[in-house]
Design a protein around this motif. Structure first.
Motif, PDB file in Angstrom:
ATOM      1  N   TRP A  27       0.835  -1.214   0.000  1.00 46.73           N
ATOM      2  CA  TRP A  27       0.000   0.000   0.000  1.00 46.73           C
ATOM      3  C   TRP A  27       0.861   1.252   0.000  1.00 46.73           C
ATOM      4  O   TRP A  27       0.542   2.240  -0.657  1.00 46.73           O
ATOM      5  CB  TRP A  27      -0.947   0.005   1.197  1.00 46.73           C
ATOM      6  CG  TRP A  27      -2.157  -0.832   0.955  1.00 46.73           C
ATOM      7  CD1 TRP A  27      -2.439  -2.046   1.516  1.00 46.73           C
ATOM      8  CD2 TRP A  27      -3.246  -0.540   0.085  1.00 46.73           C
ATOM      9  NE1 TRP A  27      -3.631  -2.512   1.031  1.00 46.73           N
ATOM     10  CE2 TRP A  27      -4.155  -1.616   0.156  1.00 46.73           C
ATOM     11  CE3 TRP A  27      -3.545   0.517  -0.762  1.00 46.73           C
ATOM     12  CZ2 TRP A  27      -5.333  -1.649  -0.574  1.00 46.73           C
ATOM     13  CZ3 TRP A  27      -4.734   0.484  -1.487  1.00 46.73           C
ATOM     14  CH2 TRP A  27      -5.604  -0.592  -1.381  1.00 46.73           C
ATOM     15  N   LYS A  31       0.843   4.292  -2.832  1.00 48.52           N
ATOM     16  CA  LYS A  31       0.708   5.708  -2.490  1.00 48.52           C
ATOM     17  C   LYS A  31       1.847   6.539  -3.074  1.00 48.52           C
ATOM     18  O   LYS A  31       1.650   7.698  -3.421  1.00 48.52           O
ATOM     19  CB  LYS A  31       0.658   5.892  -0.975  1.00 48.52           C
ATOM     20  CG  LYS A  31      -0.616   5.394  -0.344  1.00 48.52           C
ATOM     21  CD  LYS A  31      -0.539   5.606   1.156  1.00 48.52           C
ATOM     22  CE  LYS A  31      -1.622   4.883   1.890  1.00 48.52           C
ATOM     23  NZ  LYS A  31      -1.466   5.026   3.346  1.00 48.52           N
ATOM     24  N   ILE A  34       1.285   6.621  -7.290  1.00 46.47           N
ATOM     25  CA  ILE A  34       0.136   7.321  -7.853  1.00 46.47           C
ATOM     26  C   ILE A  34      -0.280   8.424  -6.894  1.00 46.47           C
ATOM     27  O   ILE A  34      -0.038   8.341  -5.699  1.00 46.47           O
ATOM     28  CB  ILE A  34      -1.059   6.376  -8.148  1.00 46.47           C
ATOM     29  CG1 ILE A  34      -1.563   5.701  -6.876  1.00 46.47           C
ATOM     30  CG2 ILE A  34      -0.700   5.339  -9.179  1.00 46.47           C
ATOM     31  CD1 ILE A  34      -2.827   4.893  -7.062  1.00 46.47           C
ATOM     32  N   SER A  35      -0.902   9.438  -7.418  1.00 42.98           N
ATOM     33  CA  SER A  35      -1.340  10.555  -6.599  1.00 42.98           C
ATOM     34  C   SER A  35      -2.669  10.190  -5.935  1.00 42.98           C
ATOM     35  O   SER A  35      -3.666   9.962  -6.617  1.00 42.98           O
ATOM     36  CB  SER A  35      -1.518  11.792  -7.486  1.00 42.98           C
ATOM     37  OG  SER A  35      -2.013  12.852  -6.719  1.00 42.98           O
ATOM     38  N   VAL A  36      -2.652  10.096  -4.628  1.00 42.08           N
ATOM     39  CA  VAL A  36      -3.870   9.766  -3.887  1.00 42.08           C
ATOM     40  C   VAL A  36      -4.060  10.749  -2.745  1.00 42.08           C
ATOM     41  O   VAL A  36      -3.097  11.312  -2.234  1.00 42.08           O
ATOM     42  CB  VAL A  36      -3.858   8.322  -3.326  1.00 42.08           C
ATOM     43  CG1 VAL A  36      -3.797   7.308  -4.444  1.00 42.08           C
ATOM     44  CG2 VAL A  36      -2.714   8.106  -2.358  1.00 42.08           C
ATOM     45  N   GLY A  37      -5.309  10.924  -2.347  1.00 43.55           N
ATOM     46  CA  GLY A  37      -5.613  11.758  -1.194  1.00 43.55           C
ATOM     47  C   GLY A  37      -5.362  10.984   0.083  1.00 43.55           C
ATOM     48  O   GLY A  37      -4.909   9.838   0.067  1.00 43.55           O
ATOM     49  N   ASP A  38      -5.693  11.588   1.203  1.00 44.00           N
ATOM     50  CA  ASP A  38      -5.448  10.928   2.479  1.00 44.00           C
ATOM     51  C   ASP A  38      -6.740  10.568   3.215  1.00 44.00           C
ATOM     52  O   ASP A  38      -6.736  10.350   4.413  1.00 44.00           O
ATOM     53  CB  ASP A  38      -4.536  11.782   3.361  1.00 44.00           C
ATOM     54  CG  ASP A  38      -5.069  13.178   3.594  1.00 44.00           C
ATOM     55  OD1 ASP A  38      -6.164  13.498   3.106  1.00 44.00           O
ATOM     56  OD2 ASP A  38      -4.383  13.957   4.283  1.00 44.00           O
ATOM     57  N   LEU A  41      -8.296   4.680   0.632  1.00 44.25           N
ATOM     58  CA  LEU A  41      -7.962   4.127  -0.665  1.00 44.25           C
ATOM     59  C   LEU A  41      -8.473   2.700  -0.720  1.00 44.25           C
ATOM     60  O   LEU A  41      -8.461   1.988   0.286  1.00 44.25           O
ATOM     61  CB  LEU A  41      -6.439   4.154  -0.827  1.00 44.25           C
ATOM     62  CG  LEU A  41      -5.816   3.719  -2.120  1.00 44.25           C
ATOM     63  CD1 LEU A  41      -6.197   4.685  -3.247  1.00 44.25           C
ATOM     64  CD2 LEU A  41      -4.299   3.678  -1.982  1.00 44.25           C
ATOM     65  N   SER A  42      -8.933   2.274  -1.891  1.00 44.48           N
ATOM     66  CA  SER A  42      -9.320   0.878  -2.053  1.00 44.48           C
ATOM     67  C   SER A  42      -8.985   0.423  -3.457  1.00 44.48           C
ATOM     68  O   SER A  42      -8.877   1.225  -4.381  1.00 44.48           O
ATOM     69  CB  SER A  42     -10.812   0.684  -1.779  1.00 44.48           C
ATOM     70  OG  SER A  42     -11.591   1.332  -2.764  1.00 44.48           O
TER      71      SER A  42
END
Length: 118
Positions: A27, A31, A34-38, A41-42
């Motif tokens: 995981w 993160k 790729i650009s992910v928020g906080d 995530l799934s």
């Protein structure tokens, strides 16, 4: 990347990670790549739709904790936009996006999702 992980895992100093640890590392790598928020995530394995025992995985549910994080994010972004509007005289958020974020702040779970209690 996988080769480097394998070498580290078999070394005398740091080898022997557990399955739980390996999942955490996976995981963290996602993160980083790729650009992910906080807010959460799934990953969905759509092939599981072939099996009825996985129906729950495809329900439109969200945990209360994730929804609370979304509300906090929406509240923060709206406040930042309002501050920018006060300073610069125009909004940085499209009116439809503002309306959507305001509804989230007011407790409306978007897109037909429902909160699933743990």
């Amino acid at each position: 990347m996988l080769a480097a992980q394998h070498v580290m895992n078999i070394s005398e100093q740091g080898g022997g990670i557990t399955g739980f640890q390996a999942g955490f590392i996976g995981w963290e790598m996602i993160k980083q790549f790729i650009s992910v928020g906080d807010c959460g995530l799934s990953i969905v394995d759509w092939e599981n739709m072939l099996y009825p025992q996985y129906e729950e995985r495809f329900e439109k549910t969200i945990s209360r904790g994730i929804f609370e994080e979304l509300k906090k994010k929406a509240r923060k972004r709206l406040a930042e936009a309002d501050e920018g509007e006060r300073i610069y005289g125009h909004s940085s958020i499209h009116p439809e996006v503002r309306k959507h974020m305001e509804s989230i702040v007011n407790g409306v779970v978007p897109f037909g999702y429902v909160i699933k209690e743990d």
